[in-house]
Design a protein around this motif. Structure first.
Motif, PDB file in Angstrom:
ATOM      1  N   CYS A  62       3.575   8.124   1.985  1.00  0.00           N
ATOM      2  CA  CYS A  62       2.833   7.333   1.014  1.00  0.00           C
ATOM      3  C   CYS A  62       1.436   7.906   0.790  1.00  0.00           C
ATOM      4  O   CYS A  62       0.941   7.957  -0.339  1.00  0.00           O
ATOM      5  N   VAL A 108       4.788  -0.269   6.241  1.00  0.00           N
ATOM      6  CA  VAL A 108       3.970  -0.859   5.174  1.00  0.00           C
ATOM      7  C   VAL A 108       3.044  -1.944   5.715  1.00  0.00           C
ATOM      8  O   VAL A 108       2.032  -2.268   5.083  1.00  0.00           O
ATOM      9  N   GLN A 112      -2.500   1.520   4.514  1.00  0.00           N
ATOM     10  CA  GLN A 112      -3.585   1.097   3.644  1.00  0.00           C
ATOM     11  C   GLN A 112      -3.497   1.703   2.246  1.00  0.00           C
ATOM     12  O   GLN A 112      -4.305   1.361   1.378  1.00  0.00           O
ATOM     13  N   LEU A 114      -0.488   2.076   0.176  1.00  0.00           N
ATOM     14  CA  LEU A 114       0.467   1.555  -0.787  1.00  0.00           C
ATOM     15  C   LEU A 114      -0.205   0.590  -1.761  1.00  0.00           C
ATOM     16  O   LEU A 114       0.127   0.558  -2.952  1.00  0.00           O
ATOM     17  N   SER A 115      -1.172  -0.182  -1.273  1.00  0.00           N
ATOM     18  CA  SER A 115      -1.892  -1.105  -2.152  1.00  0.00           C
ATOM     19  C   SER A 115      -2.755  -0.366  -3.161  1.00  0.00           C
ATOM     20  O   SER A 115      -3.163  -0.950  -4.178  1.00  0.00           O
ATOM     21  N   MET A 149       1.489  -9.719   5.895  1.00  0.00           N
ATOM     22  CA  MET A 149       1.104  -8.503   5.182  1.00  0.00           C
ATOM     23  C   MET A 149      -0.375  -8.550   4.788  1.00  0.00           C
ATOM     24  O   MET A 149      -0.956  -9.628   4.594  1.00  0.00           O
ATOM     25  N   ASP A 150      -0.958  -7.374   4.648  1.00  0.00           N
ATOM     26  CA  ASP A 150      -2.336  -7.281   4.182  1.00  0.00           C
ATOM     27  C   ASP A 150      -2.476  -7.948   2.810  1.00  0.00           C
ATOM     28  O   ASP A 150      -1.619  -7.778   1.940  1.00  0.00           O
ATOM     29  N   ARG A 152      -4.317  -7.372   0.281  1.00  0.00           N
ATOM     30  CA  ARG A 152      -4.371  -6.478  -0.881  1.00  0.00           C
ATOM     31  C   ARG A 152      -2.982  -5.978  -1.269  1.00  0.00           C
ATOM     32  O   ARG A 152      -2.661  -5.835  -2.450  1.00  0.00           O
ATOM     33  N   LEU A 153      -2.139  -5.732  -0.267  1.00  0.00           N
ATOM     34  CA  LEU A 153      -0.781  -5.286  -0.565  1.00  0.00           C
ATOM     35  C   LEU A 153       0.033  -6.424  -1.179  1.00  0.00           C
ATOM     36  O   LEU A 153       0.808  -6.206  -2.119  1.00  0.00           O
ATOM     37  N   ARG A 154      -0.122  -7.635  -0.660  1.00  0.00           N
ATOM     38  CA  ARG A 154       0.572  -8.780  -1.260  1.00  0.00           C
ATOM     39  C   ARG A 154       0.192  -8.932  -2.726  1.00  0.00           C
ATOM     40  O   ARG A 154       1.050  -9.171  -3.586  1.00  0.00           O
TER      41      ARG A 154
END
Length: 409
Positions: A62, A108, A112, A114-115, A149-150, A152-154
């Motif tokens: 990623c 994931v 940091q 993927l977001s 999940m983080d 920002r990713l959500r």
């Protein structure tokens, strides 16, 4: 070069025929500048982000993809389909251990980048999958946990799920709070036509019976729906809701345990009996209700331990006014050709009324040698002369499914 003198339309056609052959696309792009634009479109249309083989490795796939988008931002607009693989057979995790540690949490959950990648892509299809045998993931223990999940990713994933451009979503291996939360991911995706949900788990059972709110719209107009769910036995009942419009569904795949009678039939009825292609898993023929034989059905594919009992039910119970073209019955385990006389007694007098029928396929996933399968196939053909004589019968040997989720999806 010769290719420089050829019409661009011809060169584009050549690349179109190589759309899924990445090595050839790469070779063409390196061979001549006139190939580059078309090769790039096909090469980056579908992107798969694999898990790192070692969770401590850096940069991971990623991160490398993010670096590529940073250095070549024009690539982002070419990506239409994104697959995010949470874990696969090559992942160097301690798969057999009992203690839960960071090495077995999907990558994931700690990544940091993927977001940062997702907001750059305007996707038509997104898949988040785990690719391992069922035994490794009891109760969603090692799946991607939405609530952990983080943030920002959500947020980045929610923006993708609700995008007006999104047409298809595939989730396999995810823990969410409740059925209502799972359905809420896609409630604003007005262009969404295809949903595939498998191996999902609910973290708060007390919320399982929360129905979709009466005054809240659910905008997708699905044409294809797959639900593979042996954990949450009554999830499909949440789809039978006046606010969730399933009348456009043409392809329906169900692999579930049914603990409350009638929900499969109600789900099919919720499509206004418009389903044309039906696939479902069933433990035995006793739960085969003729109400699933909707009038528009063109193909049906059943995976069961009782394939010959199902075959009798079809020919005995199916409505006379039928468009059915293909029946596929697939079974594993010990599936003897029992009662050949009884089979023909049911099928022989009724097969003529299936005027649109083109194929009845019996698929064996038995663990047999070739000689044993050939003997078994001969017994099937001998037991079904009315189908064999009309050229409708096909007996094939299917591979034993390594992963039942893959088998259905």
């Amino acid at each position: 070069m010769v290719c420089d003198s050829l019409p661009q339309e011809l060169l584009d056609t050549i690349l179109d025929n190589l759309h899924d052959d990445y090595p050839s696309l790469k070779s063409c792009a390196l061979a001549a500048r006139t190939f580059v634009a078309s090769a790039r479109i096909h090469a980056f249309r579908r992107v798969e982000i694999l898990p790192p083989k070692d969770p401590l490795s850096s940069p991971n796939p990623c991160q490398r993809f993010h670096e590529l988008l940073t250095s070549s931002p024009h690539i982002a607009s070419l990506v239409q389909e994104l697959t995010i693989v949470l874990v696969n057979s090559e992942t160097n995790y301690d798969l057999e251990g009992d203690s839960l540690d960071d090495r077995r949490v999907p990558w994931v959950m700690a990544d940091q980048t993927l977001s940062l990648v997702l907001p750059q892509l305007d996707l038509k299809r997104i898949s988040i999958t785990e690719d391992l045998q069922r035994r490794w993931n009891p109760g969603g223990r090692y799946s991607m946990n939405w609530d952990s999940m983080d943030r920002r990713l959500r947020s980045a994933l929610m923006n993708k799920f609700s995008s007006p451009r999104l047409e298809a979503v595939h989730l396999r291996g995810i823990v969410v709070e409740s059925p209502r939360q799972l359905l809420s991911f896609f409630s604003e995706a007005a262009s969404l036509k295809e949903i595939s949900l498998s191996r999902f788990f609910f973290s708060k059972p007390d919320n399982e019976h929360e129905a979709w709110p009466e005054l809240q719209l659910w905008r997708p107009q699905l044409r294809s729906l797959l639900v593979y769910d042996f954990q949450n036995r009554e999830f499909c009942r949440y789809l039978v809701n006046p606010q969730i419009d399933l009348t456009a569904v043409k392809s329906l795949s169900l692999a579930v345990y049914w603990t409350e009678a009638g929900w499969r039939e109600r789900l099919i009825q919720a499509t206004s009996a418009g389903v044309e292609h039906l696939r479902y898993w069933s433990m035995s023929a006793t739960d085969c209700n003729p109400e699933i034989f909707c009038p528009n059905l063109r193909s049906v594919h059943i995976f069961s331990y009782s394939i010959f009992e199902f075959l009798c039910i079809f020919f005995k119970s199916y409505p006379y006014d039928t468009h059915l073209e293909c029946i596929t019955l697939e079974g594993h385990g010990d599936t003897p050709v029992s009662g050949p006389a009884e089979l023909e007694a049911v099928i022989g007098p009724t097969v003529a009324r299936f005027r649109s029928l083109k194929l009845v396929e019996i698929r064996s996933t038995l663990k047999r040698s070739f000689a044993q399968f050939a003997e078994w196939a001969a017994a099937v053909r001998a037991a079904l002369p009315s189908l064999e004589g009309r050229g409708l019968l096909r007996v094939t040997e299917a591979p034993w499914p390594h992963n039942e989720a893959h088998h259905w999806e």
